[in-house]
Design an enzyme around this catalytic site. Structure first.
Site, mmCIF file in Angstrom:
data_model
loop_
_atom_site.group_PDB
_atom_site.id
_atom_site.type_symbol
_atom_site.label_atom_id
_atom_site.label_comp_id
_atom_site.label_asym_id
_atom_site.label_seq_id
_atom_site.Cartn_x
_atom_site.Cartn_y
_atom_site.Cartn_z
ATOM 1 N N TYR A 26 -2.294 -1.289 10.479
ATOM 2 C CA TYR A 26 -2.221 -1.401 9.015
ATOM 3 C C TYR A 26 -0.879 -0.872 8.513
ATOM 4 O O TYR A 26 -0.204 -1.517 7.706
ATOM 5 C CB TYR A 26 -3.388 -0.613 8.412
ATOM 6 C CG TYR A 26 -3.603 -0.800 6.932
ATOM 7 C CD1 TYR A 26 -4.312 -1.906 6.443
ATOM 8 C CD2 TYR A 26 -3.113 0.119 6.005
ATOM 9 C CE1 TYR A 26 -4.525 -2.066 5.077
ATOM 10 C CE2 TYR A 26 -3.320 -0.043 4.650
ATOM 11 C CZ TYR A 26 -4.036 -1.137 4.185
ATOM 12 O OH TYR A 26 -4.251 -1.301 2.828
ATOM 13 N N SER A 34 0.875 -1.185 0.000
ATOM 14 C CA SER A 34 0.000 0.000 0.000
ATOM 15 C C SER A 34 0.909 1.231 0.000
ATOM 16 O O SER A 34 2.108 1.119 0.312
ATOM 17 C CB SER A 34 -0.836 -0.021 1.286
ATOM 18 O OG SER A 34 -1.462 1.229 1.524
HETATM 19 P P1 NAD Z 1 -11.534 -6.236 0.007
HETATM 20 O O1 NAD Z 1 -12.113 -6.110 1.373
HETATM 21 O O2 NAD Z 1 -12.326 -5.821 -1.189
HETATM 22 O O3 NAD Z 1 -11.059 -7.710 -0.258
HETATM 23 C C1 NAD Z 1 -10.303 -8.398 0.676
HETATM 24 C C2 NAD Z 1 -10.268 -9.851 0.284
HETATM 25 O O4 NAD Z 1 -9.622 -10.545 1.348
HETATM 26 C C3 NAD Z 1 -11.654 -10.463 0.127
HETATM 27 O O5 NAD Z 1 -11.623 -11.446 -0.892
HETATM 28 C C4 NAD Z 1 -11.887 -11.113 1.482
HETATM 29 O O6 NAD Z 1 -12.794 -12.202 1.425
HETATM 30 C C5 NAD Z 1 -10.485 -11.580 1.800
HETATM 31 N N1 NAD Z 1 -10.269 -11.804 3.217
HETATM 32 C C6 NAD Z 1 -10.537 -10.980 4.261
HETATM 33 N N2 NAD Z 1 -10.233 -11.590 5.420
HETATM 34 C C7 NAD Z 1 -9.773 -12.823 5.089
HETATM 35 C C8 NAD Z 1 -9.294 -13.936 5.828
HETATM 36 N N3 NAD Z 1 -9.245 -13.920 7.159
HETATM 37 N N4 NAD Z 1 -8.900 -15.021 5.156
HETATM 38 C C9 NAD Z 1 -8.956 -15.074 3.809
HETATM 39 N N5 NAD Z 1 -9.389 -14.062 3.048
HETATM 40 C C10 NAD Z 1 -9.790 -12.961 3.696
HETATM 41 O O7 NAD Z 1 -10.152 -5.438 0.094
HETATM 42 P P2 NAD Z 1 -9.244 -4.766 -1.033
HETATM 43 O O8 NAD Z 1 -9.416 -3.308 -0.911
HETATM 44 O O9 NAD Z 1 -9.415 -5.431 -2.349
HETATM 45 O O10 NAD Z 1 -7.811 -5.092 -0.418
HETATM 46 C C11 NAD Z 1 -6.966 -6.086 -0.946
HETATM 47 C C12 NAD Z 1 -5.530 -5.764 -0.545
HETATM 48 O O11 NAD Z 1 -5.156 -4.508 -1.104
HETATM 49 C C13 NAD Z 1 -5.315 -5.645 0.957
HETATM 50 O O12 NAD Z 1 -4.075 -6.208 1.303
HETATM 51 C C14 NAD Z 1 -5.306 -4.144 1.186
HETATM 52 O O13 NAD Z 1 -4.571 -3.791 2.317
HETATM 53 C C15 NAD Z 1 -4.633 -3.684 -0.095
HETATM 54 N N6 NAD Z 1 -4.873 -2.277 -0.421
HETATM 55 C C16 NAD Z 1 -6.127 -1.815 -0.675
HETATM 56 C C17 NAD Z 1 -6.301 -0.476 -0.998
HETATM 57 C C18 NAD Z 1 -7.635 0.102 -1.324
HETATM 58 O O14 NAD Z 1 -7.719 1.331 -1.482
HETATM 59 N N7 NAD Z 1 -8.692 -0.683 -1.444
HETATM 60 C C19 NAD Z 1 -5.200 0.373 -1.038
HETATM 61 C C20 NAD Z 1 -3.940 -0.137 -0.762
HETATM 62 C C21 NAD Z 1 -3.784 -1.470 -0.459
#
Ligand code: NAD
Length: 260
Positions: free
Chosen positions: A155, A142
């Site tokens: 985080y 991130s």
């Molecule tokens: P999201 O909530 O849309 O998806 C998260 C995924 O992880 C889902 O498929 C969920 O089912 C799964 N998950 C959650 N807890 C779990 C567990 N205990 N075991 C197995 N699977 C689990 O989130 P996202 O925004 O797509 O985030 C994905 C990654 O990207 C994360 O690592 C997040 O930190 C990173 N990220 C997101 C953003 C953003 O703006 N959305 C920015 C930077 C980094």
């Protein structure tokens, strides 16, 4: 083209992980999906991706907080896909709270999913990658792997941690055909961020639209969300021959967040 390669994408039932899984499948890789959600919807998604891209698509609902389940997921990948060439450590969660009020169980959960799970997955797949002298480990960090924001201590710690882990694995594999890198998104509109928009709207009495503008305006100069398929395109590039000597870096896709 990734034909003949097998990829595990953790947390790929929604958001960024799903965007990356689709991009890898579109490029020809067999995929193991992982993540939480409604069993029927996930099965429909699995079948749809397999039919659309003509690749094998497996699923394992392993909970990334549980080492034994992570082991089961890797066993499932070996059984269903034969091997693991590509890992995208994407599953992640957020919890927002001042550090002195941060619930200890939320701290533990964030560190377990965002940092310990990538270690356990990497540890399990690396021997096979080294044996075949080809592998791609892509950690979804991130902008919070580079800089901090208030109320996101767990985080930020987990994402700085995964950047360090990425560098360490890259050095250990530097003379091999295995690479390890991180992707560092800014704001991407997914359920993880929607929750933060909803909380901001409620806290400040704003409409959803105004809360979205405020959220983007605070950090992301482009005032646009990055899209999961843009991160998918970058993951496909990191798997290509062109990226074979990129090692241990974190690539921002952040609308200018880190340029400020
Ligand atoms: P999201 O909530 O849309 O998806 C998260 C995924 O992880 C889902 O498929 C969920 O089912 C799964 N998950 C959650 N807890 C779990 C567990 N205990 N075991 C197995 N699977 C689990 O989130 P996202 O925004 O797509 O985030 C994905 C990654 O990207 C994360 O690592 C997040 O930190 C990173 N990220 C997101 C953003 C953003 O703006 N959305 C920015 C930077 C980094």
């Amino acid at each position: 083209m990734l034909n003949g390669k097998a990829a595990v994408v953790t947390g790929s039932t929604s958001g960024i992980g799903l965007g990356i899984a689709k991009a890898l499948a579109a490029d020809g890789a067999d995929i193991l999906l992982n993540g939480l959600g409604d069993a029927q919807q996930i099965e429909a998604l699995r079948a749809e991706l397999a039919a659309q891209y003509g690749v094998k698509v497996a699923y394992c609902g392993a909970d990334m907080t549980k080492p034994a389940e992570i082991e089961r997921m890797i066993e499932t990948a070996f059984r269903e896909l034969g091997k693991v060439d590509i890992v995208v450590n994407n599953a992640g969660i957020q919890h927002v709270s001042p550090v002195h009020e941060f619930p200890i169980d939320r701290w533990d959960a964030v560190i377990a999913i965002n940092l310990t799970a990538p270690f356990l997955v990497t540890r399990a797949v690396l021997p096979g990658m080294l044996e075949r002298n080809w592998g791609r480990i892509i950690n979804i960090a991130s902008t919070h792997g580079w800089v901090a924001s208030v109320d996101k201590s767990a985080y930020v710690a987990s994402k700085h941690g995964i950047m360090g882990f990425t560098k360490a694995v890259a050095l250990e594999t530097a003379t091999t055909g295995v690479t390890c890198n991180a992707i560092c998104p800014g704001w991407v509109l997914t359920p993880l961020v929607q929750k933060q928009i909803d909380a901001l709207a409620e806290r400040e009495g704003l409409s959803e639209e105004d809360a979205t503008v405020e959220l983007l305006g605070e950090k992301q100069p482009s005032l646009q969300f990055t899209k999961p398929d843009q991160l998918g395109a970058l993951a496909v590039f990191l798997c290509s021959e062109g990226a074979s000597n990129m090692r241990g870096i974190g690539i921002p896709v952040d609308g200018g967040w880190l340029a400020q």
